[in-house]
Design a protein around this motif. Structure first.
Motif, PDB file in Angstrom:
ATOM      1  N   ALA A 134       0.829  -1.203   0.000  1.00 33.61           N
ATOM      2  CA  ALA A 134       0.000   0.000   0.000  1.00 33.61           C
ATOM      3  C   ALA A 134       0.868   1.260   0.000  1.00 33.61           C
ATOM      4  CB  ALA A 134      -0.920  -0.004   1.218  1.00 33.61           C
ATOM      5  N   ARG A 135       1.936   1.250   0.772  1.00 29.46           N
ATOM      6  CA  ARG A 135       2.804   2.431   0.848  1.00 29.46           C
ATOM      7  C   ARG A 135       3.604   2.620  -0.437  1.00 29.46           C
ATOM      8  NH1 ARG A 135       2.194   4.755   5.526  1.00 29.46           N
ATOM      9  NH2 ARG A 135       1.452   3.547   7.309  1.00 29.46           N
ATOM     10  N   GLU A 136       3.990   1.523  -1.087  1.00 28.26           N
ATOM     11  CA  GLU A 136       4.665   1.631  -2.382  1.00 28.26           C
ATOM     12  C   GLU A 136       3.735   2.264  -3.421  1.00 28.26           C
ATOM     13  OE1 GLU A 136       6.007  -2.191  -3.594  1.00 28.26           O
ATOM     14  OE2 GLU A 136       7.429  -2.411  -1.930  1.00 28.26           O
ATOM     15  N   TYR A 137       2.491   1.849  -3.393  1.00 23.40           N
ATOM     16  CA  TYR A 137       1.513   2.379  -4.351  1.00 23.40           C
ATOM     17  C   TYR A 137       1.275   3.863  -4.097  1.00 23.40           C
ATOM     18  CZ  TYR A 137      -2.823   2.548  -7.095  1.00 23.40           C
ATOM     19  OH  TYR A 137      -3.805   2.842  -8.016  1.00 23.40           O
ATOM     20  N   ASP A 138       1.150   4.236  -2.836  1.00 25.08           N
ATOM     21  CA  ASP A 138       0.960   5.638  -2.487  1.00 25.08           C
ATOM     22  C   ASP A 138       2.164   6.473  -2.918  1.00 25.08           C
ATOM     23  OD1 ASP A 138      -0.637   7.702  -0.939  1.00 25.08           O
ATOM     24  OD2 ASP A 138       1.276   7.810   0.125  1.00 25.08           O
ATOM     25  N   ASN A 156       2.362   9.805  -5.328  1.00 22.45           N
ATOM     26  CA  ASN A 156       3.010  11.058  -4.912  1.00 22.45           C
ATOM     27  C   ASN A 156       4.116  11.480  -5.867  1.00 22.45           C
ATOM     28  OD1 ASN A 156       1.953  12.360  -2.476  1.00 22.45           O
ATOM     29  ND2 ASN A 156       2.256  10.365  -1.525  1.00 22.45           N
ATOM     30  N   ALA A 157       4.752  10.491  -6.497  1.00 15.73           N
ATOM     31  CA  ALA A 157       5.804  10.798  -7.467  1.00 15.73           C
ATOM     32  C   ALA A 157       5.232  11.104  -8.848  1.00 15.73           C
ATOM     33  CB  ALA A 157       6.778   9.624  -7.554  1.00 15.73           C
ATOM     34  N   GLY A 158       3.936  10.877  -9.046  1.00 17.88           N
ATOM     35  CA  GLY A 158       3.335  11.079 -10.356  1.00 17.88           C
ATOM     36  C   GLY A 158       3.878  10.114 -11.395  1.00 17.88           C
ATOM     37  N   ASP A 159       4.311   8.930 -10.961  1.00 19.04           N
ATOM     38  CA  ASP A 159       4.951   7.935 -11.826  1.00 19.04           C
ATOM     39  C   ASP A 159       3.895   6.965 -12.349  1.00 19.04           C
ATOM     40  OD1 ASP A 159       6.431   5.922 -13.001  1.00 19.04           O
ATOM     41  OD2 ASP A 159       7.957   5.874 -11.428  1.00 19.04           O
ATOM     42  N   VAL A 160       3.366   7.247 -13.537  1.00 16.25           N
ATOM     43  CA  VAL A 160       2.280   6.440 -14.082  1.00 16.25           C
ATOM     44  C   VAL A 160       2.725   5.001 -14.315  1.00 16.25           C
ATOM     45  CG1 VAL A 160       0.682   6.158 -16.016  1.00 16.25           C
ATOM     46  CG2 VAL A 160       1.149   8.430 -15.109  1.00 16.25           C
ATOM     47  N   ASP A 161       3.966   4.810 -14.781  1.00 17.57           N
ATOM     48  CA  ASP A 161       4.452   3.448 -15.009  1.00 17.57           C
ATOM     49  C   ASP A 161       4.437   2.643 -13.713  1.00 17.57           C
ATOM     50  OD1 ASP A 161       4.870   3.851 -17.700  1.00 17.57           O
ATOM     51  OD2 ASP A 161       6.979   4.390 -17.470  1.00 17.57           O
ATOM     52  N   ALA A 162       4.913   3.239 -12.619  1.00 18.30           N
ATOM     53  CA  ALA A 162       4.935   2.547 -11.332  1.00 18.30           C
ATOM     54  C   ALA A 162       3.528   2.310 -10.811  1.00 18.30           C
ATOM     55  CB  ALA A 162       5.754   3.346 -10.318  1.00 18.30           C
ATOM     56  N   ILE A 163       2.634   3.265 -11.052  1.00 19.93           N
ATOM     57  CA  ILE A 163       1.247   3.102 -10.614  1.00 19.93           C
ATOM     58  C   ILE A 163       0.596   1.922 -11.332  1.00 19.93           C
ATOM     59  CG2 ILE A 163      -1.048   4.151 -10.666  1.00 19.93           C
ATOM     60  CD1 ILE A 163       0.414   6.904 -10.424  1.00 19.93           C
ATOM     61  N   VAL A 164       0.702   1.918 -12.646  1.00 22.59           N
ATOM     62  CA  VAL A 164       0.052   0.878 -13.447  1.00 22.59           C
ATOM     63  C   VAL A 164       0.666  -0.494 -13.169  1.00 22.59           C
ATOM     64  CG1 VAL A 164      -0.390   0.080 -15.804  1.00 22.59           C
ATOM     65  CG2 VAL A 164      -0.662   2.497 -15.223  1.00 22.59           C
ATOM     66  N   ALA A 165       1.968  -0.525 -12.881  1.00 28.80           N
ATOM     67  CA  ALA A 165       2.633  -1.801 -12.599  1.00 28.80           C
ATOM     68  C   ALA A 165       2.084  -2.474 -11.356  1.00 28.80           C
ATOM     69  CB  ALA A 165       4.137  -1.587 -12.447  1.00 28.80           C
ATOM     70  N   ARG A 166       1.464  -1.700 -10.445  1.00 26.50           N
ATOM     71  CA  ARG A 166       0.894  -2.273  -9.235  1.00 26.50           C
ATOM     72  C   ARG A 166      -0.491  -2.873  -9.484  1.00 26.50           C
ATOM     73  NH1 ARG A 166       3.934  -4.325  -6.799  1.00 26.50           N
ATOM     74  NH2 ARG A 166       2.165  -4.836  -5.479  1.00 26.50           N
ATOM     75  N   HIS A 167      -1.051  -2.656 -10.691  1.00 21.42           N
ATOM     76  CA  HIS A 167      -2.369  -3.190 -11.027  1.00 21.42           C
ATOM     77  C   HIS A 167      -2.223  -4.488 -11.812  1.00 21.42           C
ATOM     78  CE1 HIS A 167      -5.137   0.207  -9.985  1.00 21.42           C
ATOM     79  NE2 HIS A 167      -3.982   0.847  -9.945  1.00 21.42           N
ATOM     80  N   ALA A 168      -3.135  -5.419 -11.582  1.00 18.81           N
ATOM     81  CA  ALA A 168      -3.171  -6.656 -12.360  1.00 18.81           C
ATOM     82  C   ALA A 168      -3.529  -6.343 -13.808  1.00 18.81           C
ATOM     83  CB  ALA A 168      -4.189  -7.619 -11.763  1.00 18.81           C
ATOM     84  N   GLN A 169      -3.137  -7.244 -14.714  1.00 18.62           N
ATOM     85  CA  GLN A 169      -3.405  -7.026 -16.139  1.00 18.62           C
ATOM     86  C   GLN A 169      -4.876  -6.763 -16.413  1.00 18.62           C
ATOM     87  OE1 GLN A 169      -1.501  -6.618 -18.657  1.00 18.62           O
ATOM     88  NE2 GLN A 169       0.515  -7.404 -18.092  1.00 18.62           N
ATOM     89  N   ASP A 170      -5.756  -7.479 -15.711  1.00 21.69           N
ATOM     90  CA  ASP A 170      -7.196  -7.310 -15.910  1.00 21.69           C
ATOM     91  C   ASP A 170      -7.838  -6.581 -14.739  1.00 21.69           C
ATOM     92  OD1 ASP A 170      -6.825  -9.297 -14.052  1.00 21.69           O
ATOM     93  OD2 ASP A 170      -8.303 -10.671 -14.893  1.00 21.69           O
TER      94      ASP A 170
END
Length: 264
Positions: free
Chosen positions: A126-130, A134-148
């Motif tokens: 949860a803290r990594e995702y937050d 906060n960094a505005g890093d879309v790649d890191a945000i999306v990487a935390r989501h499952a493909q579907d």
């Protein structure tokens, strides 16, 4: 009796090779095997072995001794794998060299532990995702989501969106609304496969923010409002579903609300 010895040898070969397909050959029609997990029908034995191999691929089960009984055979064994060791015994009633009934006796607790998926470090995830938000890093945000994985912003008319590429577009557009944006965590409530995250949203808009029927205008002054994320994780720790709730009225009025919470 020779047929008892042959039964034990075939039983040993099946376990040594993890050969679930050959299991039914040892049983008469209608025979079931019972163990602490339940009852396994003859036709279900190949699947039972396959599940065991998936959950504990390095397991071995070896006969340590066996002996004839009045109606069949008793096999004592030891099972290792997944960092555990279990001793047990199988009692079979035989007719013409094949089982008409079988019961396994052992403590299933070590096996359950060995085959259970490891506990997820939910708060750390949860803290990594937050931090990614906060960094505005879309790649890191999306990487935390499952493909579907799915996301639903609970404002009037907002649809559920699904899939990483769709999420990437939505999150990129959301971040583009802001000249400045940060999230101050208030608390996290963790479960085995998910969490509730509360935080304060602080930001300065770059362009009007449309939230359902409400539009928050650009004023050049910092906004402060609240929201909450309900996050469900899959077995790999990726976000399979995320639901976000915002205090839209506070955002529109540019007022602070207590207790503060987060949005993404």
């Amino acid at each position: 009796m020779p047929e008892v010895k042959e039964f034990v040898e075939q039983w040993s070969r099946i376990w040594a090779a993890h050969d679930g397909a050959s299991w039914p050959d040892l049983l008469h029609e209608g025979c079931v095997l019972r163990n602490p997990f339940g009852t396994v029908a003859r036709a279900d034995l190949p699947g039972y072995m396959a599940n065991l191999v998936r959950g504990m691929p390095d397991h071995t089960l070896t006969a340590t001794s066996w002996g004839e009984t009045a109606g069949g055979v008793l096999i004592e064994w030891v099972m290792t794998g997944g960092g555990m060791e279990i001793t047990g015994a199988d009692r079979f009633t035989l007719r013409d060299g094949r089982a008409t009934d079988g019961v396994a006796y052992f403590d299933p607790t070590p096996m359950i532990t060995a085959m259970s998926p490891p506990k997820l470090p939910v708060e750390a995830l949860a803290r990594e995702y937050d931090a990614a938000w906060n960094a505005g890093d879309v790649d890191a945000i999306v990487a935390r989501h499952a493909q579907d994985g799915s996301y639903h912003l609970h404002v009037a008319g907002a649809p559920v969106i699904t899939g990483r590429e769709t999420l990437r577009k939505a999150f990129t557009a959301a971040l583009a609304n802001w000249r400045e944006l940060s999230f101050e965590p208030v608390r996290v409530r963790c479960e085995e496969r998910g969490y509730v995250w509360e935080s304060t949203v602080l930001g300065v808009l770059e362009r009007p923010l449309r939230l359902g029927a409400v539009t928050v205008p650009v004023t050049g002054t910092p906004l402060r409002f609240t929201g909450v994320d309900l996050v469900t994780l899959d077995q790999d720790g990726l976000i399979s579903a995320k639901d976000t709730y915002l205090d839209i009225l506070a955002a529109a009025q540019n007022t602070s609300v207590s207790p503060p919470v987060r949005t993404s």
